[in-house]
Structures are given as C-alpha cells and as structure tokens.
Design an enzyme around this catalytic site. Structure first.
Site, short mmCIF file in Angstrom:
data_model
loop_
_atom_site.label_atom_id
_atom_site.label_comp_id
_atom_site.label_asym_id
_atom_site.label_seq_id
_atom_site.Cartn_x
_atom_site.Cartn_y
_atom_site.Cartn_z
N ASP A 68 53.44 3.16 90.37
CA ASP A 68 53.07 1.85 90.42
C ASP A 68 51.61 1.52 90.76
O ASP A 68 50.92 0.62 90.34
CB ASP A 68 53.74 0.96 91.66
CG ASP A 68 55.24 1.41 91.77
OD1 ASP A 68 55.55 2.60 91.63
OD2 ASP A 68 56.18 0.81 92.24
N ASP B 46 49.47 -1.84 96.53
CA ASP B 46 49.50 -3.12 95.80
C ASP B 46 48.80 -4.27 95.93
O ASP B 46 48.89 -5.29 95.51
CB ASP B 46 51.06 -3.46 95.76
CG ASP B 46 51.93 -2.70 95.07
OD1 ASP B 46 51.50 -2.21 94.04
OD2 ASP B 46 53.22 -2.72 95.19
N1 GLY Z 1 55.68 -2.04 92.66
C1 GLY Z 1 57.08 -2.02 93.32
C2 GLY Z 1 57.99 -2.16 92.32
O1 GLY Z 1 57.75 -2.18 91.08
O2 GLY Z 1 59.23 -2.44 92.60
#
Ligand code: GLY
Length: 369
Positions: free
Chosen positions: A149, A92
């Site tokens: 994600d 992320d």
């Molecule tokens: N990227 C983690 C979530 O969407 O919770």
C-alpha cells in the site's frame, strides 16, 4: 464519448448533493445510503480521511464551482490535530495530506497548506528503516513490516523533495521502491501484501497473509496499489524499472479482471466460493492503467487505455448508485477478505478513484499524486 459525458454529469450532481449534506463530517462508509459516522469521532488518524477532500478538489478543479472548494477546504484544518498527535499516524500520511494540504497548495498556493504537507512528508521519511531500506508500515510492534500500500504514499516524498530541493526525500522513496520491487513483487507480476524484515538486520523474516485470502494469494487492492504506485514512481523519477514493474502488475491485473467481466474479486487466488468483490481495487487499477497509458510510447498506449476505460465503464454502468439522495456511489467495495463488517459496501476511496478515473477519461483530472 456519450457514456463518459453522462457519467460525469451524474457524478457532479451526486457529489454536489453529498457535499451539501456533509457538513463538517469526515466520511468513510455509507450505511443504508447515509454517511452517518463522522471519522473525527471514530479515529481522526484513519488512513482514508483525506479521500473525500481529494474528490472535492478534483471536482472544484474540473468544474470551478466554489461549493466544491469550500467542501475541500474543511478537512485540512480538522486533520491538524492528527498531525499534532502524530503517534496515531503511519505510512498512509500520503493518502491523508496529498488529498488535502498538498492538493490545496498546488491549486491555490496556500503557504499554510504547504507547511502541513511538508510536516506530513517529514513524518513519512522518519519511518525509514536503514537496515532493510523500507518505510515501515503501521505502528506498535510492527517495527519490521513493509506493505505494498505504501507505494501510493511515495508521491508525498517526491513532492516534498521537489518543493524543498532536498534530495533525501527522493532517496528514501527510491530505496523503498527498490526494496518493494525486490521483496513485494513476484516474477509473474502479482505481489505480496506484506513483507516482514528483522528491523535490526534488515533480513527478510516472512511474507505473511494480509488483507487477502492467505499467504501467497493475490489481494486485488494490493495489486492495484502496486500497479498505480510503481506507475507514479516512474512518473516522478523516470526510472524505467518502475515503469516495467507497473506494466507487469498491470498485465497481471488485466488478465485477472478479464475473467470476471472487468470487476475485481477481493483476491485473485482465493477459492471459487464464496464470490467476493472489491470494486475499489478495479477503480484504483483503472486510474493506474490510464496513468501508464499516458507514459508509454504511442504504439503501447491503447492497451492500457482500453482496459482502464473498460473497467470504469463496467463499474459506472453496473456497480454505481447514482441516486443523488443517497450517499456513496461505488457499491461492492471490500476492505479485507476475512472481515465481514466492511464487505460489499460503498467505501470512500472507491468513490475517489471512480471520480479520478472518470475525470481522467475526459482530460479534466487534477494530478493529486
Ligand atoms: N491501505 C489500506 C487498504 O488498502 O486497505
């Protein structure tokens, strides 16, 4: 349109008031109308730590108010320690540095910000698994994990590729995108949250449950990540299969939220009771729908624009707290189906996507991805 104009005025007033109260804090979830916790103390590497600053850059760009710019600049320096102690970071990093350093560089040309963005892109590229052709998710023993994600983080690689002229960033992003299309997406347009590969051979081992209800279910925020993520992959590459995938994900999302008056359940395939909402999924999907609308032939545009706008209107009118004395705008965000502590709360990324969506509707958004 009047509701968009009014919503933007309320948004600006509220974010201005929040920025005045925020100090150096990195916010995450507003509790009883206050961002009490500072994520610098909780976890500097937490994946959501860029969103507040992304919102501030959006507002600076839209309004020209210097106070928003000063608020936006604060996070980037604070995150340097996370870059330095990189072991806490994972897939992320796109969310974290696109919204801080890369946004800053794009808007101001700041050379230090550019370096920070490229550093983060290097970390993301370094997570690539050659056998399975995916960017690994999370850390520790999850060596073979890929999650939907991460589609939203590919923009950092596309940006770095463009910035440096080095094709490897784009190659890695595309290989990950292709694997995601094959293994995460399902033929009906829904998606898995997680695929686990054997990290040595690249063979698929399992597709377990993630933040949704269970294996084979349909986590709505994951669906929004797929919808918007593939739309962005098309934006950066022009590859038709990415747009087609984004459209399939969009059609599935639209069909599901139409059943619940344009607000998303946490999982589209969970039991009917208990009813649990995740407004952040709807806000993110709305931005993706507006992005698709900008990229499809003229005769298709209205389909995506209509539903993106409809979602944002519903959220704005029924799920937002516009009291400028209270922190947190979009209510009823939920981080994960089976976790109680962050269920039906205002979460920072919900506010980010709401902000981007409303700015998009009035052609004032800054392309942060
Ligand atoms: N990227 C983690 C979530 O969407 O919770």
């Amino acid at each position: 349109m009047e509701w968009i104009k009014e919503s933007l005025e309320r948004l600006e007033d509220k974010l201005w008031a929040e920025a005045g109260r925020m100090g150096d804090k990195i916010p995450y979830i507003a509790e009883d109308g206050r961002y009490e916790k500072d994520m610098r103390d909780v976890n500097l590497s937490w994946w959501t730590n860029g969103f507040w600053y992304g919102m501030m850059w959006q507002m600076y760009q839209a309004t020209g108010r210097e106070g928003f710019r000063r608020a936006a600049e604060k996070g980037e320096k604070a995150l340097d320690l996370a870059l330095e102690n990189f072991e806490g970071l994972h897939h992320d990093v796109g969310f974290m540095w696109m919204h801080t350093a890369v946004a800053n560089y794009r808007l101001t040309g700041n050379a230090v910000s550019r370096r920070r963005g490229l550093h983060a892109a290097g970390l993301l590229a370094g997570r690539f698994n050659y056998a399975g052709k995916f960017i690994r998710a999370w850390n520790l023993d999850k060596t073979g994990w890929m999650i939907v994600d991460c589609m939203m983080n590919l923009s950092l690689l596309y940006w770095a590729g463009q910035e440096t002229g080095d094709p490897r960033y784009c190659q890695i992003a595309n290989m990950h995108g292709d694997t995601a299309m094959r293994e995460l997406m399902r033929p009906d347009g829904s998606c898995n949250h997680i695929v686990v590969f054997d990290p040595e051979t690249g063979a698929v081992a399992e597709k377990p449950e993630g933040q949704g209800y269970g294996p084979g279910s349909s986590w709505s925020r994951g669906q929004a990540w797929a919808l918007y993520g593939f739309a962005l992959a098309f934006l950066h590459t022009g590859r038709q299969e990415y747009l087609d995938t984004a459209k399939r994900a969009a059609h599935y999302f639209i069909a599901n939220v139409a059943m619940t008056d344009y607000v998303s359940l946490v999982d589209f395939r969970a039991p009917k009771e208990p009813v649990m909402w995740d407004t952040t999924a709807a806000a993110c999907a709305a931005c993706g729908l507006l992005q698709i609308s900008d990229m499809v032939p003229a005769e298709e545009r209205e389909l995506y624009r209509f539903h993106g706008e409809r979602i944002l209107r519903k959220l704005t009118e029924a799920y937002c707290c516009w009291d400028a004395e209270r922190d947190g705008i979009l209510q009823y965000g939920t981080a994960a189906y089976h976790r109680q502590e962050d269920r039906h709360v205002p979460i920072i990324y919900g506010d980010y996507f709401l902000t981007e969506g409303l700015l998009r509707l009035s052609d004032k958004a800054f392309m942060i991805w």
